[in-house]
Write an enzyme that holds these catalytic residues in place. Structure first.
Site, PDB file in Angstrom:
ATOM      1  N   GLU A 200     -12.264  -7.279   9.471  1.00  0.00           N
ATOM      2  CA  GLU A 200     -12.350  -8.470  10.335  1.00  0.00           C
ATOM      3  C   GLU A 200     -11.684  -8.151  11.682  1.00  0.00           C
ATOM      4  OE1 GLU A 200     -13.713 -11.762  10.383  1.00  0.00           O
ATOM      5  OE2 GLU A 200     -12.813 -11.590  12.360  1.00  0.00           O
TER       6      GLU A 200
ATOM      7  N   GLY B  19     -11.550 -16.269   8.057  1.00  0.00           N
ATOM      8  CA  GLY B  19     -12.013 -17.665   8.109  1.00  0.00           C
ATOM      9  C   GLY B  19     -13.194 -17.820   9.053  1.00  0.00           C
TER      10      GLY B  19
ATOM     11  N   CYS C 298     -16.100 -20.824  11.128  1.00  0.00           N
ATOM     12  CA  CYS C 298     -15.881 -22.087  10.427  1.00  0.00           C
ATOM     13  C   CYS C 298     -14.432 -22.562  10.541  1.00  0.00           C
ATOM     14  CB  CYS C 298     -16.287 -21.920   8.964  1.00  0.00           C
ATOM     15  SG  CYS C 298     -15.916 -23.355   7.971  1.00  0.00           S
TER      16      CYS C 298
ATOM     17  N   LYS D  51     -13.832 -30.981  12.852  1.00  0.00           N
ATOM     18  CA  LYS D  51     -13.598 -32.148  11.995  1.00  0.00           C
ATOM     19  C   LYS D  51     -12.181 -32.704  12.179  1.00  0.00           C
ATOM     20  CE  LYS D  51     -17.160 -31.255  11.594  1.00  0.00           C
ATOM     21  NZ  LYS D  51     -18.167 -30.215  11.809  1.00  0.00           N
TER      22      LYS D  51
ATOM     23  N   ILE E  94     -23.845 -29.813  17.032  1.00  0.00           N
ATOM     24  CA  ILE E  94     -22.618 -29.639  17.825  1.00  0.00           C
ATOM     25  C   ILE E  94     -22.567 -30.701  18.919  1.00  0.00           C
ATOM     26  CG2 ILE E  94     -21.427 -28.093  19.446  1.00  0.00           C
ATOM     27  CD1 ILE E  94     -22.216 -25.752  17.746  1.00  0.00           C
TER      28      ILE E  94
ATOM     29  N   GLY F 153     -27.629 -24.093  20.284  1.00  0.00           N
ATOM     30  CA  GLY F 153     -27.886 -23.165  19.179  1.00  0.00           C
ATOM     31  C   GLY F 153     -26.938 -21.968  19.201  1.00  0.00           C
TER      32      GLY F 153
ATOM     33  N   ASP G 172     -24.861 -16.621   8.848  1.00  0.00           N
ATOM     34  CA  ASP G 172     -25.456 -16.884  10.167  1.00  0.00           C
ATOM     35  C   ASP G 172     -26.164 -15.659  10.743  1.00  0.00           C
ATOM     36  OD1 ASP G 172     -24.337 -19.381   9.959  1.00  0.00           O
ATOM     37  OD2 ASP G 172     -23.285 -19.321  11.885  1.00  0.00           O
TER      38      ASP G 172
ATOM     39  N   HIS H 171     -16.312 -49.584  -8.829  1.00  0.00           N
ATOM     40  CA  HIS H 171     -16.382 -50.657  -7.834  1.00  0.00           C
ATOM     41  C   HIS H 171     -14.989 -50.927  -7.279  1.00  0.00           C
ATOM     42  CE1 HIS H 171     -17.608 -54.387  -5.928  1.00  0.00           C
ATOM     43  NE2 HIS H 171     -16.537 -54.972  -6.461  1.00  0.00           N
TER      44      HIS H 171
END
Ligand code: FAD
Ligand code: NAD
Length: 487
Positions: free
Chosen positions: A34, A39, A42, A51, A194, A280, A320, A460
């Protein structure tokens, strides 16, 4: 370090790190290379930061609008620096957790940029360049080899052929996360996922937001009714969305940037402090290959077959990088499947473990307010495919929990096979839609029918009760709606 592994994964996003852990748990000697933080997009520049900002900004808007619940917080204020701090702490804690998980599972995490070389002596080879990040300024290189390699280098924001995108106040999603203050005005090019999620964040914070979308609807891949409702809801929050808008040029302006575009054959211009290009994402292949023409491409993406195999023996590609659905959980599912394929290939009798997941049914969620989620096919798609379906719909204004939280503007739609009653799809636009869509994914992959889904009692008061009502509407009538015909 022993440089020989069973599996080398290049890229530790949700595709790559999941594949490495899955492989290690199955007893393979696995390494993951990496060149930034584990991670991937994301955790560091995508799902999680977006988020977190949606959560913080929504809390702020709810505080300001608290009168509806008898709460008066007119003095409510936000500190953008503190919002960024909360966002970064959330990222750090998740990234730290993944780092620990990799180590605990015995995965070797190798920092640096991985390049796939031509195979030698029947083994695939990966060169890792450490990029001098150790502070020495030197670029240390090492050579790793393995029978199997998984390419999982993900994607980055795509550019568009519009003059002026190099202006200082034109940013992509990475650049927007890096701003130290909330813009006073933001023009977003692209009304996809996005675009609408950032529009939600900044409209909540009081930024003047405009969206320019080239197509006739926002969220083009989603149900038509969802796109239409979203446009109306965003409008109520002050977001000015232009559809069929063809962006021509960006030029510097006193306020920041002036965007010239064509809409209904008329040239128009809108200025904003910042422009976000959200049109995109394109695959990351920079420096990834030094193996001649061995890897076949599918346009800019790495071509794979249904087993995630590339054209080079023993080399797989996922997430991706391979195009198709660009979602974190899709990348993870690809990673798991690629490892299962490797285990099957390695197994002496040719039989590996059974596939854990159905990767043809991928749910999607959009974290607007209300949330949006869908899985399987829509009624329109069923029609195009010549499938006879029955549909059910429930409007959430008759759902107790939605009334309590004043989130009654929303609906749940179910699409089922007309003969068998099997669930084929669901579309939702309501509170917690992204949490609830999993129920329909489980139903579709297991071939459950409307009747079978209705057997379980939902507690409920919950938003979840809306699912039962929508299901009841497929072949009958929901309990909490007035009869279509009086008895
Ligand atoms: P990535 O996550 O991009 O990871 C690839 C990794 O490989 C990176 O860490 C990169 O640094 C590394 N790398 C690249 N080249 C090399 C190399 N040569 N050597 C070593 N390392 C390399 N998806 C969702 O499902 N839900 C969401 O809510 C969501 N929100 C998003 C919000 C935003 C703003 C964005 C931009 C994306 C969002 N996505 C979301 C999409 C999601 O982030 C991606 O689909 C997902 O991260 C793809 O995973 P991946 O493993 O294929 O690639
Ligand atoms: P997208 O494909 O969702 O949307 C891009 C939009 O830009 C499209 O509607 C397109 O018509 C429009 N566009 C392209 N060129 C344009 C131009 N010149 N002028 C005006 N509009 C133009 O892509 P995105 O929003 O950049 O997101 C990228 C990927 O990230 C998506 O594939 C998505 O799956 C993923 N993502 C997922 C989530 C989530 O799951 N909640 C959130 C964010 C991103």
């Amino acid at each position: 370090m022993d440089n020989r592994f069973d599996l080398i994964v290049i890229g530790a996003g949700p595709g790559g790190y999941v594949a490495a852990i899955k492989a290690a748990k199955a007893g393979l000697k696995a390494a993951v290379v990496e060149n930034r933080r584990v991670g991937g997009t994301c955790l560091n520049r995508g799902c999680i930061p977006a988020k977190a900002m949606i959560h913080a900004s929504t809390l702020y808007r709810e505080a300001v609008e608290g009168q509806r619940f008898g709460l008066f917080a007119e003095e409510a204020a936000y500190d953008y620096e503190e919002i960024l701090k909360y966002k970064n702490e959330t990222i750090d804690s998740l990234v730290g957790g993944i780092e620990q998980l990799l180590v605990a599972n015995g995965v070797s995490v190798i920092p640096g940029t991985g390049t796939l070389l031509a195979p030698e002596d029947g083994l695939n080879r990966v060169r890792v360049k450490a990029d001098g990040e150790d502070g020495s300024g030197c670029s240390a290189e090492s050579l790793l080899c393995a029978r199997h390699v998984i390419l999982a280098t993900g994607s980055k924001p795509a550019g568009i052929p519009v003059p002026g995108l190099d202006l200082p106040h034109v940013v992509d999603s990475d650049g927007l996360f890096a701003l130290e203050d909330a813009p006073t005005s933001l023009l977003i090019i692209g009304g996809g996922v996005i675009g609408v999620e950032f529009a939600t964040v900044f409209a909540n914070l009081g930024t003047e937001v405009t969206i320019l979308e080239a197509l006739p609807k926002l969220l083009d891949n989603f149900d038509k009714e969802i796109s239409q409702n979203l446009k109306m809801i965003l409008k109520k929050r002050g977001v000015d969305a232009h559809l069929n808008a063809l962006v021509k040029e960006c030029v510097a302006a006193d306020e920041g940037v002036c965007v010239i575009f064509e809409e209904k054959g008329k040239e128009q211009e809108i200025s904003a402090e910042y422009v976000l290009v959200a049109a995109g994402r394109t695959p990351v292949t920079d420096g990834l290959f030094d193996c001649g023409e061995a890897i076949q491409m599918n346009g800019r993406f790495v071509a794979v077959d249904e087993h995630f195999r590339t054209s080079m023996p023993g080399v797989y590609a996922i997430g991706d990088l391979t195009g198709g659905i660009q979602l974190a959980h899709a990348a993870s599912a690809h990673g798991i499947r690629a490892v299962e394929e490797i285990l099957a290939e390695d197994a002496a009798n040719g039989a590996g473990p059974a596939f854990a997941q159905d990767i043809d049914v991928i749910p999607a969620g959009v974290y607007t307010d209300p949330e949006i989620a869908q899985v399987g096919i829509t009624e329109a798609q069923a029609k195009e495919q010549g499938i006879e379906v029955k549909t059910g719909k429930f409007i959430m204004s008759a759902n107790g929990k939605s009334l309590i939280t004043k989130e009654e503007r929303g609906f749940i739609k179910v699409v089922a096979d007309a003969q068998s009653g099997r669930i084929l799809g669901a579309q939702m636009m309501c509170a917690r839609a992204t949490d609830m869509i999993g129920e329909f994914t489980t139903a579709i992959v297991n071939g459950l029918t409307v009747e079978e889904m209705l057997r379980g009692i939902r507690p409920h008061p919950t938003y979840n009760e809306g699912i039962a009502e929508a299901l009841e509407d497929v072949f009958g009538e929901p309990l909490h709606t007035a009869p279509r015909r009086r008895p």
